[in-house]
Each structure stands twice: as structure tokens, then as C-alpha cells.
Design a protein around this motif. Structure first.
Motif, mmCIF file in Angstrom:
data_model
loop_
_atom_site.group_PDB
_atom_site.id
_atom_site.type_symbol
_atom_site.label_atom_id
_atom_site.label_comp_id
_atom_site.label_asym_id
_atom_site.label_seq_id
_atom_site.Cartn_x
_atom_site.Cartn_y
_atom_site.Cartn_z
ATOM 1 N N ILE A 72 0.808 -1.210 0.000
ATOM 2 C CA ILE A 72 0.000 0.000 0.000
ATOM 3 C C ILE A 72 0.850 1.273 0.000
ATOM 4 C CG2 ILE A 72 -0.264 0.190 2.511
ATOM 5 C CD1 ILE A 72 -3.026 0.720 -0.129
ATOM 6 N N GLU A 73 2.015 1.245 0.668
ATOM 7 C CA GLU A 73 2.834 2.453 0.696
ATOM 8 C C GLU A 73 3.256 2.858 -0.715
ATOM 9 O OE1 GLU A 73 4.338 0.222 4.505
ATOM 10 O OE2 GLU A 73 3.668 -0.319 2.487
ATOM 11 N N ASP A 74 3.615 1.857 -1.512
ATOM 12 C CA ASP A 74 4.038 2.154 -2.887
ATOM 13 C C ASP A 74 2.908 2.781 -3.698
ATOM 14 O OD1 ASP A 74 6.484 1.071 -2.290
ATOM 15 O OD2 ASP A 74 6.038 -0.893 -3.164
ATOM 16 N N GLU A 75 1.682 2.414 -3.360
ATOM 17 C CA GLU A 75 0.541 2.901 -4.128
ATOM 18 C C GLU A 75 0.098 4.301 -3.706
ATOM 19 O OE1 GLU A 75 -2.593 0.067 -4.316
ATOM 20 O OE2 GLU A 75 -1.254 -1.617 -4.744
ATOM 21 N N ILE A 76 0.222 4.601 -2.406
ATOM 22 C CA ILE A 76 -0.285 5.902 -1.950
ATOM 23 C C ILE A 76 0.780 6.991 -1.892
ATOM 24 C CG2 ILE A 76 -2.116 4.788 -0.629
ATOM 25 C CD1 ILE A 76 -0.542 5.521 1.918
ATOM 26 N N SER A 77 2.048 6.611 -1.837
ATOM 27 C CA SER A 77 3.101 7.628 -1.712
ATOM 28 C C SER A 77 3.107 8.637 -2.850
ATOM 29 C CB SER A 77 4.471 6.950 -1.579
ATOM 30 O OG SER A 77 4.577 6.299 -0.331
ATOM 31 N N PRO A 78 2.938 8.212 -4.115
ATOM 32 C CA PRO A 78 2.921 9.228 -5.183
ATOM 33 C C PRO A 78 1.819 10.264 -4.985
ATOM 34 C CG PRO A 78 3.239 7.048 -6.115
ATOM 35 C CD PRO A 78 2.898 6.846 -4.665
ATOM 36 N N ASN A 79 0.636 9.822 -4.550
ATOM 37 C CA ASN A 79 -0.454 10.769 -4.290
ATOM 38 C C ASN A 79 -0.098 11.721 -3.157
ATOM 39 O OD1 ASN A 79 -2.336 10.016 -6.246
ATOM 40 N ND2 ASN A 79 -3.126 8.358 -4.996
ATOM 41 N N MET A 80 0.528 11.195 -2.117
ATOM 42 C CA MET A 80 0.890 12.036 -0.983
ATOM 43 C C MET A 80 1.925 13.075 -1.383
ATOM 44 S SD MET A 80 0.891 9.150 2.042
ATOM 45 C CE MET A 80 1.231 10.303 3.344
ATOM 46 N N LYS A 81 2.881 12.664 -2.212
ATOM 47 C CA LYS A 81 3.895 13.618 -2.662
ATOM 48 C C LYS A 81 3.281 14.719 -3.516
ATOM 49 C CE LYS A 81 7.693 10.295 -2.534
ATOM 50 N NZ LYS A 81 8.655 9.475 -3.335
ATOM 51 N N ALA A 82 2.141 14.386 -4.146
ATOM 52 C CA ALA A 82 1.444 15.377 -4.972
ATOM 53 C C ALA A 82 0.440 16.189 -4.155
ATOM 54 C CB ALA A 82 0.740 14.668 -6.131
ATOM 55 N N GLY A 83 0.409 15.957 -2.840
ATOM 56 C CA GLY A 83 -0.484 16.730 -1.974
ATOM 57 C C GLY A 83 -1.856 16.136 -1.789
ATOM 58 N N ARG A 84 -2.078 14.906 -2.265
ATOM 59 C CA ARG A 84 -3.373 14.238 -2.091
ATOM 60 C C ARG A 84 -3.232 13.195 -0.990
ATOM 61 N NH1 ARG A 84 -2.648 14.465 -7.652
ATOM 62 N NH2 ARG A 84 -2.156 12.228 -7.760
ATOM 63 N N PHE A 85 -3.650 13.581 0.203
ATOM 64 C CA PHE A 85 -3.420 12.764 1.382
ATOM 65 C C PHE A 85 -4.634 11.901 1.732
ATOM 66 C CE2 PHE A 85 -0.346 16.137 1.779
ATOM 67 C CZ PHE A 85 0.770 15.504 2.309
ATOM 68 N N PRO A 86 -4.392 10.734 2.328
ATOM 69 C CA PRO A 86 -5.499 9.947 2.862
ATOM 70 C C PRO A 86 -6.097 10.648 4.064
ATOM 71 C CG PRO A 86 -3.418 9.022 3.539
ATOM 72 C CD PRO A 86 -3.089 10.118 2.567
ATOM 73 N N ASP A 87 -7.316 10.251 4.420
ATOM 74 C CA ASP A 87 -7.951 10.836 5.602
ATOM 75 C C ASP A 87 -7.600 10.088 6.878
ATOM 76 O OD1 ASP A 87 -9.457 12.994 4.405
ATOM 77 O OD2 ASP A 87 -10.680 11.456 3.455
ATOM 78 N N VAL A 88 -7.486 8.777 6.789
ATOM 79 C CA VAL A 88 -7.187 7.953 7.963
ATOM 80 C C VAL A 88 -6.095 6.963 7.597
ATOM 81 C CG1 VAL A 88 -8.088 6.256 9.604
ATOM 82 C CG2 VAL A 88 -9.537 8.152 8.860
ATOM 83 N N VAL A 89 -5.124 6.837 8.479
ATOM 84 C CA VAL A 89 -4.020 5.904 8.279
ATOM 85 C C VAL A 89 -3.855 5.057 9.533
ATOM 86 C CG1 VAL A 89 -1.547 5.661 7.845
ATOM 87 C CG2 VAL A 89 -2.825 7.530 6.774
ATOM 88 N N VAL A 90 -3.819 3.744 9.367
ATOM 89 C CA VAL A 90 -3.399 2.863 10.454
ATOM 90 C C VAL A 90 -2.245 2.058 9.897
ATOM 91 C CG1 VAL A 90 -4.015 1.047 12.070
ATOM 92 C CG2 VAL A 90 -5.729 2.732 11.380
ATOM 93 N N LEU A 91 -1.048 2.398 10.303
ATOM 94 C CA LEU A 91 0.137 1.795 9.713
ATOM 95 C C LEU A 91 1.230 1.692 10.752
ATOM 96 C CD1 LEU A 91 1.438 0.782 7.049
ATOM 97 C CD2 LEU A 91 2.312 3.092 6.743
ATOM 98 N N GLY A 92 1.697 0.492 10.988
ATOM 99 C CA GLY A 92 2.753 0.300 11.969
ATOM 100 C C GLY A 92 4.090 0.811 11.477
ATOM 101 N N GLN A 93 4.928 1.199 12.413
ATOM 102 C CA GLN A 93 6.296 1.565 12.081
ATOM 103 C C GLN A 93 7.112 0.286 11.910
ATOM 104 O OE1 GLN A 93 7.892 5.022 14.290
ATOM 105 N NE2 GLN A 93 6.001 4.913 15.448
#
Length: 439
Positions: A72-93
Motif C-alpha cells: 500500500i505504501e508504494d501505491e499511496i506515496s505518489p499521491n501524498m507527494k502530490a499533496g493528495r493525502f489519505p484521511d485515515v491511516v493505520v500503519l505500523g512503524q
């Protein structure tokens, strides 16, 4: 868990997972779209769909979208870098992508302290009142040490050494309580063609190392390592940790390194079910993750803390805590906070528990499925303490990844590409650079 968690260290390891997809937009007049996505981990995907459906039933004007995959990180990171952020994240370190850690370092996570005092939707209790004592107020939930909570604990699970109870019963073997007993068992098993140890990937050694550091030097020493105290990797305690680990790795299954990758890691896990190896570090999600895998006759999952360094000394269960958070760039923060509060409802907790995803809420242990109940009962042992933690966040240092240096080097120790002295020197160098960055 009746006893308050022994909180030590800083931001945590672990696994798994909900992440947002692209930024949310209004779906139409009077309607809001809340974006949620999940990393498909050991708990599976169905529980997320069920929880979202239950929430949507109470909010007909709200649309909740779900994105789920194993990368999932690979799929959402490009959107985040473009300023399109998810609303809720549950992700372990602790994952290689280090998405959560990156946003912590960038201070790009919303302050969720007010959510603790929010009444859980449909109930009369606040989120804070539902949480197990001691699960917040540590550097996992308050990563900046300022008393503000930015990450809420979502699931918690004891991690340790998993094994086949049936194999031990068949051979009349006792689970080792000390490292000397572990080495003796390793020799006995080797004579039967069974390896003492394996791991899915080297990253799973996080739970092993954290527990071993505390077991060797106590929680104070553990915290010193996690916070990069000067020359901490030159201490006798640090050397003892590496001595024990290097010896343990000499007993590793010969297939371990070859399968220790994201494509083949289940083959290392399978070696436990096939009685080809005795112990592997993992968490309670392993039960669900391998539920359909073939297994030896009489197989039954067992979990034990790491052996004690000396007989009767304290043993530790590294406790994996997966966190829910909201990016500062999320568009629908109010809706996201309400959804996060709902995740602690009795209704949601029951859905999660059915998939072995156990939340740190009061009374939940009575709902733990029977196959996992014994794991959580380990916390009742007076000689066992829960340990929540991980390396402290610092400003990024180019070329330095202390988790990779500590965990991934195990592959090179097994293969003979690196020596224990080189391992220790690399850890000392990485720790010192991060100490300087943390000033």
C-alpha cells in the motif's frame, strides 16, 4: 491484560494496517467521501470491509472508500507527494518504506489528543476511558515527548518465539527457560535433523532484539540503545546481545536467508509447521496468516518469551502496537476523527477480534479467540513484562538506517559475509550519527 504495560523506548516496530489512498473530495452536495485504505497484513482484509460497512450504516450521508493491497505504501506515496493525502491511516512503524516514521520526522501528522476525550460514537464512554492503562503517553503515541498524542494504538499483540507445541510434546522437550537450555536443545534437535531457529525476514528480528536488549541489560539499557546514548554499542551488554544472537544464528535453518524476502517469507514460516525448525520470531497474526497452510500431525501453535539470560531473571514480550493516525494534509479531518473514535467502539472491536486483531481496550482479552488466548495469558506471568518501543525519531541522516543495520545484518552473519565485530562497529557508527542528529 491486567497489568499495566511496561512502556519503554520510543516509536515502535511492528506491521500492518490501514492507510488512506488519494485525498478525499466531496462526492456531492451534503455528502463527504472519507478515504481509507488498508495494507493487507496477517489479519486479512475482510475485517476492514465489515467495519466500514457498519460505520456507513450509521452515516448514510458519508461515503467511505477502501483501498487495500500488500504494497500500500508504494501505491499511496505518489499521491501524498502530490499533496493528495489519505484521511485515515493505520500503519505500523518498522516497515522498509518507513512511511509513518517519515511523517513523524516531518511533523506531518495531526494532533489527536482531543480524540482521547471524544465519546465513542454510539456509546457513553470516551476513547481514553476504553484504552488499557499505560498504552498511551509513551513515545510510541507521543513521539515528540510533548505530552500530545499523535498516534493512537490500534491493535496490540504479544510477539516472541513461536513454535509447535505438538512437536515438543512428542519428543518430551521442555521449552527453554534460559539461553544455556536453548543451546542444549539446539544440539538435540540438530541430531534429529531439525534446525533450532529461523525467521520470516530479518525485519522480524525487531521483536527479538528489543526483548533481548531488555533481557540482557534491563529496561534502562534498552532505553539507552533506543535513544542513542553515546557509545552504547561499545558496552559489555551490547556485546553480550550480539554474542547471543551470533550463536543463535549459527543454528539457523539453511534455507532462512534464501527465503527471507517479501515473496518467499511464508516458506520460512512453513518450516515451523513442517517441523524443520523449532523457533521463529513472530506475532499473534501468524495464526491467521498461516491458517490454511499444511502442517505436521499434532501441530499446535505455541509462544514463548526469549529465554532468560540467567535463571529467574526478567523476560520480555515485545508488544507490537499498530497505530492509527491522520495526516496533517487530510481534507476531512473532522470526519476522520469521528471515524477513528468509532474504531474503539464495542461493535468495531468485536469485528476486529474475530480476525485476531485485538485492540488495547479494557475487557477485550475475554473476547480473544481461543486459539490466541494462551498468547495473551503470558502477560499474567510475574516474570514476564510487556515491552513497547522502538528507536527514537531523529532528523534524517543520509545513509543511516539503524534498524536495517541491526536486523538485516543477520543475513550476512549467517552467510558469513560479515563478522560480529563488523556488526558491532556498524551499529556504533549508526547510533553515534543518530545521537548527533537528535541533539
Amino acid at each position: 491484560m491486567k497489568r499495566t504495560l511496561a512502556m519503554a523506548g520510543a516509536a515502535l516496530t511492528a506491521l500492518g494496517l490501514l492507510v488512506g489512498c488519494s485525498g478525499s473530495d466531496d462526492a456531492g452536495a451534503g455528502s463527504t467521501t472519507l478515504s481509507v485504505a488498508a495494507l493487507e497484513g496477517g489479519y486479512g482484509r475482510e475485517m476492514y470491509t465489515q467495519v466500514i460497512d457498519a460505520y456507513k450504516a450509521k452515516h448514510p450521508d458519508l461515503d467511505v472508500t477502501l483501498q487495500i493491497s500488500k504494497s500500500i505504501e508504494d501505491e499511496i506515496s505518489p499521491n501524498m507527494k502530490a499533496g493528495r493525502f489519505p484521511d485515515v491511516v493505520v500503519l505500523g512503524q518498522g516497515r522498509k518504506a518507513a512511511l509513518t516514521e517519515t511523517l513523524i520526522k516531518d511533523k506531518a501528522i495531526e494532533d489527536l489528543t482531543p480524540v482521547l476525550q471524544t465519546t465513542v460514537p454510539g456509546e457513553s464512554t470516551t476513547v481514553a476511558d476504553k484504552l488499557t492503562a499505560g498504552i498511551v503517553g509513551n513515545l510510541n503515541t507521543d513521539p515528540y515527548g510533548d505530552g500530545k498524542t499523535f498516534l493512537l494504538p490500534m491493535y496490540y499483540a504479544p510477539t516472541g518465539l513461536f513454535y509447535n507445541k505438538g512437536l515438543f510434546e512428542q519428543n518430551g522437550w521442555a521449552v527453554p527457560a534460559t539461553w544455556d537450555e536453548m543451546w542444549a536443545l539446539g544440539d538435540t534437535a540438530k541430531a534429529k535433523g531439525i534446525s533450532l531457529f529461523t525467521y520470516p525476514t530479518a525485519g522480524y528480528l525487531d521483536s527479538y532484539f528489543f526483548a533481548l536488549l531488555a533481557g540482557v541489560g534491563g529496561e534502562e539499557f534498552y532505553t539507552q540503545v533506543m535513544t542513542y546514548q553515546q557509545d552504547v554499542w561499545k558496552t559489555p551488554q551490547a556485546r553480550q546481545v550480539l554474542d547471543i544472537t551470533t550463536k543463535l544464528l549459527s543454528y539457523a535453518a539453511p534455507t532462512t536467508v534464501g527465503y527471507a524476502n517479501e515473496q518467499d517469507f511464508t516458506k520460512n514460516q512453513q518450516s515451523i509447521l513442517d517441523n524443520k525448525a523449532l523457533f521463529m520470531p513472530n506475532g499473534t497474526w501468524i495464526v491467521g496468516e498461516m491458517k490454511d497452510a499444511p502442517r505436521a500431525d499434532g501441530f499446535a501453535w505455541g509462544l514463548t518469551p526469549l529465554p532468560a539470560v540467567t535463571a529467574g531473571s526478567k523476560r520480555y514480550l515485545t508488544t507490537s502496537v499498530e497505530s492509527v493516525w491522520i495526516p496533517s494534509g487530510a481534507k476531512n479531518k473532522d470526519a476522520a476523527k469521528d471515524f477513528v473514535a468509532y474504531l474503539y467502539s464495542d461493535e468495531a472491536a468485536k469485528i476486529f477480534a474475530a480476525s485476531n486483531a485485538i485492540q488495547p481496550v479494557k475487557g477485550i482479552v475475554t473476547s480473544v479467540p481461543a486459539e490466541n488466548a494462551d498468547f495473551y495469558e503470558l502477560y499474567e506471568d510475574a516474570d514476564v513484562s510487556a515491552l513497547v518501543g522502538g528507536f527514537a525519531s531523529t532528523a534524517p541522516v543520509e545513509g543511516v538506517d539503524i534498524k536495517g543495520t541491526l536486523f538485516d545484518t543477520a543475513n550476512s552473519i549467517i552467510s558469513g559475509d560479515k563478522t560480529e565485530d563488523q556488526w558491532q562497529a556498524a551499529l556504533q557508527d549508526a547510533s553515534e550519527k543518530l545521537r548527533q542528529a537528535g541533539k
